[in-house]
Write a protein that holds these residues in place. Structure first.
Motif: not given
Length: 152
Positions: A77-98
């Protein structure tokens, strides 16, 4: 400094996106890499959903996220979905995912959706709630996922 752009303009990242998503979520579920590659072709057709976003900088691919009709069978019943969020491991914790998640929610709002949804394991809730997502439900489905929403 990274940028988030429409996958339509960066289809050269398709093989790496397919590889990351397949290995992270679908390899052990019995899907083939070609299934994910095919799904990416749907991201560039004439429909508004599904669509994909790509984070990149001068060094190349940093991560990606999808905006799709439904990511949780138990909550269609919910739509739309943000899905499959992926950030390269070496690039994490730099605001890319956000940046990816915010851009996906903005895309949903631009398409006329007042609310966007995302599901995750409970230990990831704090990542999303830190920038405005709200926990709607917990322990949904066999994987006991949390469902979060974001109002534009």
């Amino acid at each position: 400094m990274h940028q988030v752009a429409d996958y339509l303009d960066h289809q050269n990242f398709g093989p790496i996106i397919a590889d990351r998503i397949w290995n992270a979520w679908w390899k052990d579920a019995g899907l083939h890499l070609s299934d994910i590659t095919h799904h990416l072709t749907e991201m560039v057709d004439d429909r508004s959903l599904p669509t994909a976003l790509v984070a990149h900088d001068e060094s190349g691919y940093l991560g990606s996220a999808f905006l799709i009709d439904c990511d949780l069978e138990e909550r269609q019943q919910y739509k739309p979905w943000v899905a499959a969020v992926w950030v390269e491991e070496s690039k994490r914790k730099r605001g890319v995912g956000k940046s990816l998640v915010e851009a996906a929610a903005k895309t949903a709002a631009d398409l006329g959706y007042r609310v966007s949804y995302i599901c995750c394991h409970q230990e990831l809730e704090a990542f999303y709630t830190a920038f405005g997502w709200s926990v709607l439900e917990r322990d949904v489905g066999p994987h006991k996922l949390s469902v979060l929403s974001f109002e534009a």
